[in-house]
Design a protein around this motif. Structure first.
Motif, PDB file in Angstrom:
ATOM      1  N   GLY A  93       0.777  -1.240   0.000  1.00 15.96           N
ATOM      2  CA  GLY A  93       0.000   0.000   0.000  1.00 15.96           C
ATOM      3  C   GLY A  93       0.804   1.284   0.000  1.00 15.96           C
ATOM      4  O   GLY A  93       0.222   2.376   0.060  1.00 15.96           O
ATOM      5  N   HIS A  94       2.131   1.192  -0.080  1.00 15.63           N
ATOM      6  CA  HIS A  94       2.961   2.416  -0.114  1.00 15.63           C
ATOM      7  C   HIS A  94       4.399   2.024  -0.418  1.00 15.63           C
ATOM      8  O   HIS A  94       5.068   1.416   0.410  1.00 15.63           O
ATOM      9  N   MET A  95       4.841   2.354  -1.596  1.00 14.93           N
ATOM     10  CA  MET A  95       6.264   2.118  -1.928  1.00 14.93           C
ATOM     11  C   MET A  95       6.711   3.116  -2.984  1.00 14.93           C
ATOM     12  O   MET A  95       5.932   3.915  -3.472  1.00 14.93           O
ATOM     13  N   HIS A  96       8.007   3.061  -3.301  1.00 17.60           N
ATOM     14  CA  HIS A  96       8.598   3.962  -4.293  1.00 17.60           C
ATOM     15  C   HIS A  96       9.356   3.091  -5.297  1.00 17.60           C
ATOM     16  O   HIS A  96      10.575   2.949  -5.219  1.00 17.60           O
ATOM     17  N   PRO A  97       8.609   2.459  -6.205  1.00 13.21           N
ATOM     18  CA  PRO A  97       9.184   1.360  -6.984  1.00 13.21           C
ATOM     19  C   PRO A  97      10.278   1.777  -7.959  1.00 13.21           C
ATOM     20  O   PRO A  97      11.213   1.004  -8.172  1.00 13.21           O
ATOM     21  N   ALA A 106      -0.146   7.550   5.928  1.00 13.26           N
ATOM     22  CA  ALA A 106       0.995   6.645   5.878  1.00 13.26           C
ATOM     23  C   ALA A 106       1.952   6.907   7.026  1.00 13.26           C
ATOM     24  O   ALA A 106       2.190   8.059   7.389  1.00 13.26           O
ATOM     25  N   HIS A 107       2.452   5.820   7.576  1.00 13.21           N
ATOM     26  CA  HIS A 107       3.528   5.759   8.573  1.00 13.21           C
ATOM     27  C   HIS A 107       3.023   5.754  10.011  1.00 13.21           C
ATOM     28  O   HIS A 107       3.233   4.793  10.717  1.00 13.21           O
ATOM     29  N   ASP A 108       2.386   6.858  10.461  1.00 12.03           N
ATOM     30  CA  ASP A 108       1.750   6.846  11.792  1.00 12.03           C
ATOM     31  C   ASP A 108       2.680   6.250  12.844  1.00 12.03           C
ATOM     32  O   ASP A 108       2.262   5.413  13.655  1.00 12.03           O
ATOM     33  N   SER A 112       5.348  -1.043   2.412  1.00 10.91           N
ATOM     34  CA  SER A 112       6.753  -1.273   2.778  1.00 10.91           C
ATOM     35  C   SER A 112       7.573   0.007   2.842  1.00 10.91           C
ATOM     36  O   SER A 112       8.566   0.091   3.547  1.00 10.91           O
ATOM     37  N   ASP A 113       7.165   1.031   2.060  1.00 14.54           N
ATOM     38  CA  ASP A 113       7.971   2.241   1.871  1.00 14.54           C
ATOM     39  C   ASP A 113       9.310   1.925   1.185  1.00 14.54           C
ATOM     40  O   ASP A 113      10.231   2.739   1.233  1.00 14.54           O
ATOM     41  N   TRP A 114       9.422   0.739   0.575  1.00 15.79           N
ATOM     42  CA  TRP A 114      10.622   0.434  -0.205  1.00 15.79           C
ATOM     43  C   TRP A 114      10.960   1.589  -1.125  1.00 15.79           C
ATOM     44  O   TRP A 114      10.064   2.106  -1.759  1.00 15.79           O
ATOM     45  N   VAL A 124      -3.517  10.735  -4.435  1.00 14.52           N
ATOM     46  CA  VAL A 124      -2.652  11.915  -4.450  1.00 14.52           C
ATOM     47  C   VAL A 124      -1.870  11.962  -3.150  1.00 14.52           C
ATOM     48  O   VAL A 124      -2.433  11.743  -2.064  1.00 14.52           O
ATOM     49  N   LYS A 125      -0.565  12.199  -3.281  1.00  9.45           N
ATOM     50  CA  LYS A 125       0.308  12.184  -2.104  1.00  9.45           C
ATOM     51  C   LYS A 125       0.515  13.597  -1.560  1.00  9.45           C
ATOM     52  O   LYS A 125       0.747  14.529  -2.318  1.00  9.45           O
ATOM     53  N   LEU A 126       0.454  13.704  -0.228  1.00  7.58           N
ATOM     54  CA  LEU A 126       0.730  14.981   0.446  1.00  7.58           C
ATOM     55  C   LEU A 126       1.575  14.698   1.686  1.00  7.58           C
ATOM     56  O   LEU A 126       1.287  13.757   2.424  1.00  7.58           O
TER      57      LEU A 126
HETATM   58 ZN    ZN Z   1       7.200   6.779   1.335  1.00  8.93          ZN
END
Ligand code: ZN
Length: 608
Positions: A98-102, A428-430, A494-496, A330-332
């Motif tokens: 649900g959250h990565m930077h591929p 994300a993250h929390d 993962s935030d990979w 959309v990311k903020l």
């Molecule tokens: Zn991230």
């Protein structure tokens, strides 16, 4: 009898009636067409509403058409059906991250890397010197980009690197070292010169240029200050980006990832994965969240225009069995990261500072609660309202408890203003959440997207956060199980490449809250006193809940008739083995929309 029980009984009798009707229908009508692929003799963990387990599953035209017992399976096969005897192996839905930077993850797999290692200053310099000597790692323009720097784990603890280390390697050609957390970089003097950064350069909104005692920039840039360098860094070529995206997809297939959110989608991300999709090489459902930078927050009409243009160009519409591209998120950024030395996470109460000595510490509230919110509430609320009206789901980075509250407040304002809008906000993250805010995720239907692998003792938590928040706030660091108890639908991301791509280690930590034994005895105990999540919860977090976050839950995230055949076969049953062993899980086969995209050879000829 309570109303709930009555409703449940009524539903059960209706279901019974429906299933006997279906049975009658089945005997009268022609038999269902045979399956393309049939899995039998397995432990198929469906992750459906009731977490049911089944033995067999039939696939036709990329979709699951039947699940049931192995005894009933042959009725779904003919001479053309490929039958896989699972020999008891576990099958589950393909993983959705649900959250990565591929694209960045892929670039890390092909360039100069510090491999997330804890390093002394000497080792740091030696490794970069070796990369600098290797022409393969230089871009054509002469820049050296070094990735996967575990800045928080430099030895001895708290060591701050400066441009001097890089200048000792090469002071004429630009070198930058990117922190694996993605929120800071170290630049040498040549790179600072190219970016035009001097003693007099002001901090941009949402970022910091760190200065030394002499007033000169030390080479460390944080958050939006990274852009000063990144905008002058020559872009990789289209071919280099496609190669990175391709490497990312290969790593995902081997992990069993069949869907992901790119949580900071730049045009090159969209272009490279779209190019692969057009070639039939996209092997995971690819969701993209373009970013709104803090400086763009006030130009709401301009933001919506820009985002709808991106969506019109790249979004491929309703999902199909073959993976495609969506632009619905959309990311903020609300803040940076709470871990020292950055401490760019926004807290409700100040970070503590040591007013004593190293041997006799005296931790007292310091002057800083972190930076000002990257988006103040009065900017954020109208922006969210416009975004969700335009059909986008906000995906907000919030690491500290102050940033989490800000995100929840803006979601609350948006729900109030638009009660009929069914937007699906994600936070994300929390990493820190105030207990008063925990029930608000459920009340506001906001999804926390957590990186389970952070929920352990390690340099970035044990030394990087705990001393600076003190024992009073320690219980609310990585509070996954408390959030779940308060009703939050926990989702995994993962935030990979913040960490190496290892979803199975992350799921293990989600359950045990312990580090790997190799990390050393000092990190051997669980983080905090709260329990981890159940196996069922971590499995839902990385399958159905992540698909709920991405609005793909009607077609993916569980193994049920009608859904796409996105599934993986594992070498072990992660629901029953000792929790520590979840970390070593190997994926033996990955299937997306009924197509086998990865196989070790155990159940089907090898595909890599
Ligand atoms: Zn991230």
């Amino acid at each position: 009898m309570s109303t709930a029980v009555r409703i449940a009984m009524r539903r059960a009798s209706l279901l019974l009636a429906a299933s006997s009707l279906l049975a009658a229908h089945a005997t009268l009508a022609a038999p269902a067409p045979p399956a393309d692929i049939l899995l039998t003799n397995g432990t198929i963990r469906t992750v459906d509403h009731d977490d049911r387990t089944t033995e067999a599953l039939a696939i036709r035209d990329g979709r699951i058409v039947w699940t049931g017992s192995s005894a009933d399976a042959p009725a779904h096969a003919d001479a053309h059906t490929k039958t896989i005897d699972l020999k008891g192996h576990m099958v589950m839905p393909g993983l959705t991250d649900g959250h990565m930077h591929p694209l960045e993850g892929g670039q890390n797999l092909v360039g100069c890397s510090l491999d997330y290692l804890p390093l002394t200053a000497d080792l740091f310099t030696a490794r970069i010197r070796a990369c600098a000597a290797n022409p393969a790692y230089r871009t054509t323009s002469g820049w050296l980009v070094v990735r996967n720097w575990f800045q928080e784990a430099m030895q001895p603890a708290g060591l701050r690197m400066t441009k001097a280390a890089l200048d000792s390697i090469d002071s004429t050609r630009p070198i930058i070292v990117l922190s694996s957390f993605g929120h800071s970089l170290l630049a040498n003097s040549a790179a600072l010169r190219r970016a035009g950064i001097t003693k007099a350069t002001p901090n941009p909104t949402g970022g910091q240029i760190i200065h030394g005692p002499d007033g000169q920039p030390t080479g460390i840039l944080e958050d939006t200050a990274l852009d000063l360098v990144m905008t002058v860094l020559p872009h990789p070529t289209t071919q280099e980006n496609i190669a990175a995206a391709s490497a990312a997809l290969a790593a995902m297939r081997a992990q069993g990832i069949t869907g992901f959110l790119d949580a900071w989608a730049l045009p090159e991300d969209l272009d490279s994965f779209t190019a692969l999709q057009k070639q039939g090489k996209l092997t995971a459902r690819a969701h993209f969240a373009p970013v709104i930078e803090p400086a763009q927050g006030k130009d709401i009409a301009g933001d919506i225009r820009r985002l709808t243009t991106i969506r019109a160009r790249y979004d491929q519409g309703p999902l199909t069995p073959a993976p495609s591209i969506t632009v619905r998120n959309v990311k903020l950024f609300m803040d940076g990261v709470i871990t020292a030395p950055s401490q760019t996470g926004l807290l409700l109460a100040p970070y503590l500072v040591n007013k004593g000595t190293k041997d006799h510490p005296d931790w007292q509230p310091g002057p800083s609660k972190g930076p000002a919110p990257y988006f103040p509430l009065e900017t954020l609320s109208p922006l969210l309202k416009a975004l969700v009206t335009a059909g986008f789901d906000p995906h907000m980075h919030a690491d500290g408890d102050g940033a989490v509250r800000l995100a929840l407040d803006a979601i609350a304002a948006t729900r109030k203003a638009l009660p009929a809008n069914d937007f699906r906000p994600a936070i994300a993250h929390d990493e820190m959440v105030d207990p008063a805010d925990m029930p608000r995720y459920r009340a506001l239907n906001a999804t926390p997207v957590l990186s389970f692998q952070w929920e352990k003792q390690a340099p970035d938590t044990t030394e990087g956060v705990l001393p600076y928040i003190g024992p009073g706030r320690a219980p609310y660091l990585e509070p996954a199980s408390q959030m779940e108890k308060a009703g939050a639908r926990i989702t995994y991301g993962s935030d990979w490449p913040v960490d190496p791509l290892d979803e199975w280690f992350a799921l293990k930590v989600g359950v045990t809250r312990t580090n790997a034994p190799a990390a050393g005895a000092q990190y051997g105990k669980p983080l905090g006193t709260e329990p981890g999540l159940s196996r069922a919860s971590v499995m839902r977090a990385i399958t159905i809940n992540a698909n709920d976050e991405l609005r793909s839950d009607p077609v993916a995230g569980s193994l049920e008739p009608g859904k796409f055949a996105d599934l993986i076969i594992l070498d072990r049953d992660i629901a029953t083995i000792p929790a520590e062993q979840i970390a070593g899980t190997r994926v033996l086969l990955t299937m997306v929309g009924g197509r086998i995209v990865y196989s070790t050879g155990t159940f089907s000829p090898p595909v890599r």
